[in-house]
Design an enzyme around this catalytic site. Structure first.
Site, PDB file in Angstrom:
ATOM      1  N   GLY A  72      29.675  28.121 -24.331  1.00  0.00           N
ATOM      2  CA  GLY A  72      30.054  27.142 -25.218  1.00  0.00           C
ATOM      3  C   GLY A  72      30.304  25.859 -24.566  1.00  0.00           C
ATOM      4  O   GLY A  72      29.810  25.727 -23.289  1.00  0.00           O
ATOM      5  N   ILE A  95      32.858  24.793 -22.602  1.00  0.00           N
ATOM      6  CA  ILE A  95      33.295  24.790 -21.399  1.00  0.00           C
ATOM      7  C   ILE A  95      32.187  25.544 -20.529  1.00  0.00           C
ATOM      8  O   ILE A  95      31.826  25.172 -19.092  1.00  0.00           O
ATOM      9  CB  ILE A  95      34.734  25.786 -20.921  1.00  0.00           C
ATOM     10  CG1 ILE A  95      35.729  24.934 -21.812  1.00  0.00           C
ATOM     11  CG2 ILE A  95      34.981  25.893 -19.686  1.00  0.00           C
ATOM     12  CD1 ILE A  95      37.084  25.631 -22.068  1.00  0.00           C
ATOM     13  N   ILE A 147      38.208  32.199 -16.383  1.00  0.00           N
ATOM     14  CA  ILE A 147      39.153  31.058 -16.886  1.00  0.00           C
ATOM     15  C   ILE A 147      39.213  31.183 -18.199  1.00  0.00           C
ATOM     16  O   ILE A 147      39.499  30.376 -18.863  1.00  0.00           O
ATOM     17  CB  ILE A 147      38.714  29.755 -16.202  1.00  0.00           C
ATOM     18  CG1 ILE A 147      37.238  29.351 -16.798  1.00  0.00           C
ATOM     19  CG2 ILE A 147      38.907  29.756 -14.790  1.00  0.00           C
ATOM     20  CD1 ILE A 147      37.183  27.844 -16.481  1.00  0.00           C
ATOM     21  N   ALA A 148      38.861  32.493 -18.801  1.00  0.00           N
ATOM     22  CA  ALA A 148      38.898  32.441 -20.228  1.00  0.00           C
ATOM     23  C   ALA A 148      40.000  33.144 -20.828  1.00  0.00           C
ATOM     24  O   ALA A 148      41.028  32.562 -20.995  1.00  0.00           O
ATOM     25  CB  ALA A 148      37.604  33.377 -20.594  1.00  0.00           C
ATOM     26  N   ARG A 149      40.210  34.558 -21.028  1.00  0.00           N
ATOM     27  CA  ARG A 149      41.568  35.063 -21.050  1.00  0.00           C
ATOM     28  C   ARG A 149      41.627  36.541 -20.248  1.00  0.00           C
ATOM     29  O   ARG A 149      40.319  37.099 -20.097  1.00  0.00           O
ATOM     30  CB  ARG A 149      41.529  35.736 -22.610  1.00  0.00           C
ATOM     31  CG  ARG A 149      41.842  34.363 -23.605  1.00  0.00           C
ATOM     32  CD  ARG A 149      43.225  33.987 -23.304  1.00  0.00           C
ATOM     33  NE  ARG A 149      43.519  32.922 -24.352  1.00  0.00           N
ATOM     34  CZ  ARG A 149      43.331  31.639 -24.146  1.00  0.00           C
ATOM     35  NH1 ARG A 149      42.942  31.248 -22.790  1.00  0.00           N
ATOM     36  NH2 ARG A 149      43.692  30.533 -24.826  1.00  0.00           N
ATOM     37  N   GLU A 166      51.001  37.379 -19.242  1.00  0.00           N
ATOM     38  CA  GLU A 166      51.246  36.127 -18.835  1.00  0.00           C
ATOM     39  C   GLU A 166      52.795  35.645 -18.934  1.00  0.00           C
ATOM     40  O   GLU A 166      52.970  35.657 -20.186  1.00  0.00           O
ATOM     41  CB  GLU A 166      50.240  35.226 -19.054  1.00  0.00           C
ATOM     42  CG  GLU A 166      48.873  35.317 -18.587  1.00  0.00           C
ATOM     43  CD  GLU A 166      47.958  34.168 -18.897  1.00  0.00           C
ATOM     44  OE1 GLU A 166      48.354  33.123 -19.350  1.00  0.00           O
ATOM     45  OE2 GLU A 166      46.731  34.139 -18.679  1.00  0.00           O
ATOM     46  N   HIS A 181      47.224  30.063 -14.877  1.00  0.00           N
ATOM     47  CA  HIS A 181      46.775  29.582 -16.152  1.00  0.00           C
ATOM     48  C   HIS A 181      46.663  28.139 -16.355  1.00  0.00           C
ATOM     49  O   HIS A 181      47.433  27.618 -17.215  1.00  0.00           O
ATOM     50  CB  HIS A 181      47.305  30.256 -17.185  1.00  0.00           C
ATOM     51  CG  HIS A 181      46.523  30.204 -18.511  1.00  0.00           C
ATOM     52  ND1 HIS A 181      46.483  31.062 -19.700  1.00  0.00           N
ATOM     53  CD2 HIS A 181      45.709  29.004 -19.086  1.00  0.00           C
ATOM     54  CE1 HIS A 181      45.701  30.849 -20.687  1.00  0.00           C
ATOM     55  NE2 HIS A 181      45.191  29.496 -20.321  1.00  0.00           N
ATOM     56  N   ILE A 182      46.092  27.505 -15.434  1.00  0.00           N
ATOM     57  CA  ILE A 182      46.376  26.024 -15.175  1.00  0.00           C
ATOM     58  C   ILE A 182      44.893  25.137 -15.641  1.00  0.00           C
ATOM     59  O   ILE A 182      44.685  24.146 -15.396  1.00  0.00           O
ATOM     60  CB  ILE A 182      46.979  25.550 -13.829  1.00  0.00           C
ATOM     61  CG1 ILE A 182      46.116  26.037 -12.755  1.00  0.00           C
ATOM     62  CG2 ILE A 182      48.417  25.940 -13.808  1.00  0.00           C
ATOM     63  CD1 ILE A 182      46.315  25.404 -11.409  1.00  0.00           C
ATOM     64  N   GLY A 183      44.190  26.032 -16.294  1.00  0.00           N
ATOM     65  CA  GLY A 183      42.807  25.514 -16.594  1.00  0.00           C
ATOM     66  C   GLY A 183      42.755  24.086 -17.094  1.00  0.00           C
ATOM     67  O   GLY A 183      41.855  23.118 -16.601  1.00  0.00           O
TER      68      GLY A 183
HETATM   69  C1  8YV Z   1      46.086  26.374 -22.693  1.00  0.00           C
HETATM   70  C2  8YV Z   1      43.744  27.430 -22.993  1.00  0.00           C
HETATM   71  O1  8YV Z   1      46.856  26.241 -21.273  1.00  0.00           O
HETATM   72  O2  8YV Z   1      43.134  26.020 -24.510  1.00  0.00           O
HETATM   73  C3  8YV Z   1      43.193  27.143 -24.180  1.00  0.00           C
HETATM   74  O3  8YV Z   1      42.475  27.905 -24.933  1.00  0.00           O
HETATM   75  O4  8YV Z   1      43.988  28.551 -22.519  1.00  0.00           O
HETATM   76  C4  8YV Z   1      44.599  26.386 -22.157  1.00  0.00           C
HETATM   77  O5  8YV Z   1      44.388  25.371 -22.338  1.00  0.00           O
HETATM   78  C5  8YV Z   1      46.797  27.144 -23.471  1.00  0.00           C
HETATM   79  O6  8YV Z   1      46.199  27.562 -24.601  1.00  0.00           O
HETATM   80  C6  8YV Z   1      48.100  26.457 -23.904  1.00  0.00           C
HETATM   81  O7  8YV Z   1      48.584  26.786 -25.091  1.00  0.00           O
END
Ligand code: 8YV
Length: 326
Positions: free
Chosen positions: A155, A157, A235-237, A266, A285-287
């Site tokens: 996608g 990203i 860095i997904a879920r 989390e 979770h600081i992506g």
């Molecule tokens: C956020 C994320 O930290 O966009 C996403 O899917 O995982 C992150 O950018 C998160 O969703 C904030 O709600």
């Protein structure tokens, strides 16, 4: 005429508040994290719009919000929202793609480099006073330049990570639910079925959304297919990976290590076994946590919400079925 009522379930940036002011009558949770469920149940009782991040939006919550027209998610991933429950009630759901793409890809690449070159471990080693003597094998890591990266989910990203990988002279492979000829042409990524990609990649980087098809996508079977020298980046879920299997993979050295920005639960509990492993780099979770990206997310989430409440189709509508016939 009175303005539509909106509840903002966590404290957002000024860039978002500026969009809301004058367009809606809003109240915002200013405590830590996201507003707890009991507060949401009360606040949403007469709300027309809900701007949230990380809140669980399920049928029970939606039933407590009979006037709700839009749930605006601050984030691109919306696995926290029951989309069919929202659609069944005619409620628009929106997200914030685009504004966070580059920042998230930067973080993905930071994790690749940190995991491969053992940056966290090396930093801790130096600060704890263990650096007493030079040795040729000190903190020897994995090569990034010229390696093969397998991107799971090409996608926005995933493509941004592919562009960075090209700059590092990497061979870029990808797998996903469908082939993407345009993205292939632009990024130079080569399509490969997942099993094959797992067998040949030096880095496997996850960029797919979390849904029924991807929950537990990377488990014992898949981790055992990977090279012993390979690194898994997520860095997904968190739930895309079977965390317990990943612990065994990293502690028993089925793979070389992992870099994780996301976890099944989390904030991750401190007794999570993965946190004790030196070959696992972990982040909270600081992506998307860069200045421009977070301001952009706030403005985008607020704009989507205001558009829907003004009767305009929001730019980032994830359930277009609710808009049919409007
Ligand atoms: C956020 C994320 O930290 O966009 C996403 O899917 O995982 C992150 O950018 C998160 O969703 C904030 O709600």
């Amino acid at each position: 005429m009175s303005l539509p009522k909106v509840y903002v379930g966590f404290t957002i940036q000024e860039a978002g508040l500026a969009v809301l002011r004058g367009n809606v009558d809003f109240e915002m949770w200013e405590g830590d994290g996201a507003a707890p469920k009991d507060i949401l149940l009360k606040k949403l009782a007469d709300a027309d719009g809900f701007l949230e991040g990380h809140s669980k939006v399920d049928a029970e919550l939606l039933d407590a919000a009979p006037k709700l027209k839009v749930v605006s998610n601050y984030g691109v991933g919306y696995d926290n929202i029951d989309i069919s429950a929202a659609s069944a009630r005619g409620i628009c759901v929106t997200n914030t793609p685009g504004v966070l793409t580059e920042a998230t890809a930067d973080l993905g690449f930071a994790l690749i480099l940190a995991s491969a070159r053992r940056l966290m471990e090396a930093n801790a080693f130096l600060r704890s006073g263990e650096w007493n003597v030079w040795s040729a094998e000190l903190m020897v890591g994995v090569d990034v330049f010229g390696a093969t990266i397998g991107i799971v989910g090409l996608g926005q990203i995933g493509q941004a990570v592919a562009r960075r990988a090209k700059g590092f002279g990497m061979k870029v492979l990808y797998s996903g639910t469908s082939r993407k000829p345009e993205a292939e042409a632009e990024s130079g990524a080569e399509y490969m079925p997942l099993d094959e990609l797992l067998r040949v990649s030096d880095f496997v980087s996850l960029h797919c959304p979390l849904n029924d098809a991807t929950r537990g996508l990377i488990g014992e079977r898949e981790l055992k297919m990977m090279k012993k020298t390979a690194i898994l980046i997520n860095i997904a879920r968190g739930a895309v990976v079977d965390q317990e299997a990943l612990f065994r993979a990293c502690s028993e050295k089925w793979i070389w290590g992992a870099g994780l920005d996301v976890f099944e639960r989390e904030p991750v509990p401190l007794n999570e076994p993965l946190l004790a492993l030196r070959n696992v780099t972990t982040l909270p979770h600081i992506g998307s946590a860069s200045r421009a990206s977070r301001d952009g997310m706030a403005a985008c989430a607020a704009s989507n919400l205001v558009a829907a409440l003004k009767g305009n189709r929001p730019q980032n509508l994830v359930n277009p079925e609710v808009w049919k016939g409007r």
